[in-house]
Scaffold this motif. Structure first.
Motif, PDB file in Angstrom:
ATOM      1  N   ILE A   1      67.905  -6.793   3.509  1.00  8.61           N
ATOM      2  CA  ILE A   1      67.578  -5.375   3.406  1.00  8.61           C
ATOM      3  C   ILE A   1      67.623  -4.794   4.820  1.00  8.61           C
ATOM      4  O   ILE A   1      66.818  -5.176   5.674  1.00  8.61           O
ATOM      5  N   PRO A   2      68.586  -3.910   5.094  1.00  8.41           N
ATOM      6  CA  PRO A   2      68.799  -3.416   6.465  1.00  8.41           C
ATOM      7  C   PRO A   2      67.579  -2.753   7.094  1.00  8.41           C
ATOM      8  O   PRO A   2      67.401  -2.822   8.303  1.00  8.41           O
ATOM      9  N   SER A   3      66.726  -2.128   6.287  1.00 14.64           N
ATOM     10  CA  SER A   3      65.568  -1.430   6.849  1.00 14.64           C
ATOM     11  C   SER A   3      64.435  -2.388   7.228  1.00 14.64           C
ATOM     12  O   SER A   3      63.468  -1.979   7.859  1.00 14.64           O
ATOM     13  N   LEU A   4      64.551  -3.677   6.846  1.00 17.76           N
ATOM     14  CA  LEU A   4      63.523  -4.666   7.178  1.00 17.76           C
ATOM     15  C   LEU A   4      63.963  -5.507   8.368  1.00 17.76           C
ATOM     16  O   LEU A   4      65.153  -5.748   8.568  1.00 17.76           O
ATOM     17  N   ASN A   5      62.984  -5.973   9.149  1.00 15.85           N
ATOM     18  CA  ASN A   5      63.319  -6.884  10.246  1.00 15.85           C
ATOM     19  C   ASN A   5      63.476  -8.303   9.689  1.00 15.85           C
ATOM     20  O   ASN A   5      63.306  -8.541   8.489  1.00 15.85           O
ATOM     21  N   VAL A   6      63.807  -9.240  10.558  1.00 10.24           N
ATOM     22  CA  VAL A   6      64.053 -10.616  10.126  1.00 10.24           C
ATOM     23  C   VAL A   6      62.835 -11.186   9.405  1.00 10.24           C
ATOM     24  O   VAL A   6      62.949 -11.763   8.329  1.00 10.24           O
ATOM     25  N   TRP A   7      61.673 -11.039  10.003  1.00 15.20           N
ATOM     26  CA  TRP A   7      60.444 -11.578   9.413  1.00 15.20           C
ATOM     27  C   TRP A   7      60.223 -11.017   8.010  1.00 15.20           C
ATOM     28  O   TRP A   7      59.948 -11.752   7.070  1.00 15.20           O
ATOM     29  N   GLU A   8      60.367  -9.717   7.871  1.00 12.26           N
ATOM     30  CA  GLU A   8      60.136  -9.091   6.563  1.00 12.26           C
ATOM     31  C   GLU A   8      61.161  -9.556   5.530  1.00 12.26           C
ATOM     32  O   GLU A   8      60.829  -9.752   4.372  1.00 12.26           O
ATOM     33  N   ASN A   9      62.424  -9.729   5.944  1.00  6.54           N
ATOM     34  CA  ASN A   9      63.451 -10.220   5.028  1.00  6.54           C
ATOM     35  C   ASN A   9      63.173 -11.648   4.571  1.00  6.54           C
ATOM     36  O   ASN A   9      63.501 -12.022   3.453  1.00  6.54           O
ATOM     37  N   ILE A  10      62.560 -12.446   5.427  1.00  2.21           N
ATOM     38  CA  ILE A  10      62.242 -13.827   5.068  1.00  2.21           C
ATOM     39  C   ILE A  10      61.034 -13.883   4.142  1.00  2.21           C
ATOM     40  O   ILE A  10      61.024 -14.596   3.145  1.00  2.21           O
ATOM     41  N   VAL A  11      60.027 -13.097   4.458  1.00  2.62           N
ATOM     42  CA  VAL A  11      58.769 -13.164   3.730  1.00  2.62           C
ATOM     43  C   VAL A  11      58.830 -12.456   2.366  1.00  2.62           C
ATOM     44  O   VAL A  11      58.156 -12.882   1.426  1.00  2.62           O
ATOM     45  N   LEU A  12      59.648 -11.440   2.247  1.00  6.91           N
ATOM     46  CA  LEU A  12      59.690 -10.677   1.005  1.00  6.91           C
ATOM     47  C   LEU A  12      59.923 -11.540  -0.239  1.00  6.91           C
ATOM     48  O   LEU A  12      59.117 -11.511  -1.164  1.00  6.91           O
ATOM     49  N   PRO A  13      60.991 -12.352  -0.297  1.00  4.69           N
ATOM     50  CA  PRO A  13      61.183 -13.152  -1.517  1.00  4.69           C
ATOM     51  C   PRO A  13      60.097 -14.207  -1.712  1.00  4.69           C
ATOM     52  O   PRO A  13      59.732 -14.527  -2.845  1.00  4.69           O
ATOM     53  N   LEU A  14      59.551 -14.726  -0.626  1.00  2.00           N
ATOM     54  CA  LEU A  14      58.483 -15.706  -0.754  1.00  2.00           C
ATOM     55  C   LEU A  14      57.220 -15.061  -1.304  1.00  2.00           C
ATOM     56  O   LEU A  14      56.507 -15.649  -2.111  1.00  2.00           O
ATOM     57  N   GLY A  15      56.955 -13.833  -0.875  1.00  2.00           N
ATOM     58  CA  GLY A  15      55.793 -13.112  -1.366  1.00  2.00           C
ATOM     59  C   GLY A  15      55.911 -12.809  -2.852  1.00  2.00           C
ATOM     60  O   GLY A  15      54.935 -12.854  -3.586  1.00  2.00           O
ATOM     61  N   LEU A  16      57.124 -12.530  -3.279  1.00  2.00           N
ATOM     62  CA  LEU A  16      57.342 -12.278  -4.707  1.00  2.00           C
ATOM     63  C   LEU A  16      57.080 -13.531  -5.529  1.00  2.00           C
ATOM     64  O   LEU A  16      56.783 -13.457  -6.716  1.00  2.00           O
ATOM     65  N   ASP A  17      57.205 -14.683  -4.883  1.00  2.00           N
ATOM     66  CA  ASP A  17      56.949 -15.972  -5.536  1.00  2.00           C
ATOM     67  C   ASP A  17      55.517 -16.456  -5.263  1.00  2.00           C
ATOM     68  O   ASP A  17      55.200 -17.623  -5.461  1.00  2.00           O
ATOM     69  N   ASN A  18      54.676 -15.554  -4.739  1.00  2.00           N
ATOM     70  CA  ASN A  18      53.281 -15.860  -4.410  1.00  2.00           C
ATOM     71  C   ASN A  18      53.132 -17.010  -3.417  1.00  2.00           C
ATOM     72  O   ASN A  18      52.199 -17.808  -3.512  1.00  2.00           O
ATOM     73  N   ARG A  19      54.050 -17.120  -2.478  1.00  2.00           N
ATOM     74  CA  ARG A  19      53.965 -18.158  -1.442  1.00  2.00           C
ATOM     75  C   ARG A  19      53.690 -17.496  -0.107  1.00  2.00           C
ATOM     76  O   ARG A  19      54.195 -16.417   0.189  1.00  2.00           O
ATOM     77  N   LYS A  20      52.871 -18.144   0.700  1.00  2.00           N
ATOM     78  CA  LYS A  20      52.499 -17.634   2.019  1.00  2.00           C
ATOM     79  C   LYS A  20      53.273 -18.386   3.099  1.00  2.00           C
ATOM     80  O   LYS A  20      53.491 -19.591   2.989  1.00  2.00           O
ATOM     81  N   VAL A  21      53.661 -17.660   4.133  1.00  2.00           N
ATOM     82  CA  VAL A  21      54.375 -18.256   5.260  1.00  2.00           C
ATOM     83  C   VAL A  21      53.746 -17.717   6.536  1.00  2.00           C
ATOM     84  O   VAL A  21      53.511 -16.516   6.660  1.00  2.00           O
TER      85      VAL A  21
END
Length: 85
Positions: free
Chosen positions: A11-31
């Protein structure tokens, strides 16, 4: 014979960290951000410098890309690493 197609779907409007964490958050996983930073650093070193910190530092020194403050900071990091060994 098989083909693998990759589409990173960043997602171009998100930074690297946000792009990594977004799908994990949708899966209820913490990083932890620190874990991602460490892994990204290792991946960068592997891709660009074949995993060699020495090669990276040599390139920075040859190009005069290190300030005195950078050198002092690196010396302190190395002193701390030496204490741990």
């Amino acid at each position: 014979i098989g083909f693998v197609f990759q589409d990173f779907n960043l997602i171009p409007s998100l930074n690297v960290w946000e792009n990594i964490v977004l799908p994990l958050g949708l899966d209820n996983r913490k990083v932890k951000k620190e874990d991602v930073v460490v892994q990204e650093t290792r991946d960068f070193l592997q891709r660009i410098y074949d995993g060699s910190i020495g090669m990276m530092m040599s390139a920075l020194v040859r190009q005069n890309d290190l300030s005195r403050d950078d050198i002092r900071e690196l010396q302190e990091i190395l002193r701390e690493a030496e204490k741990k060994q």
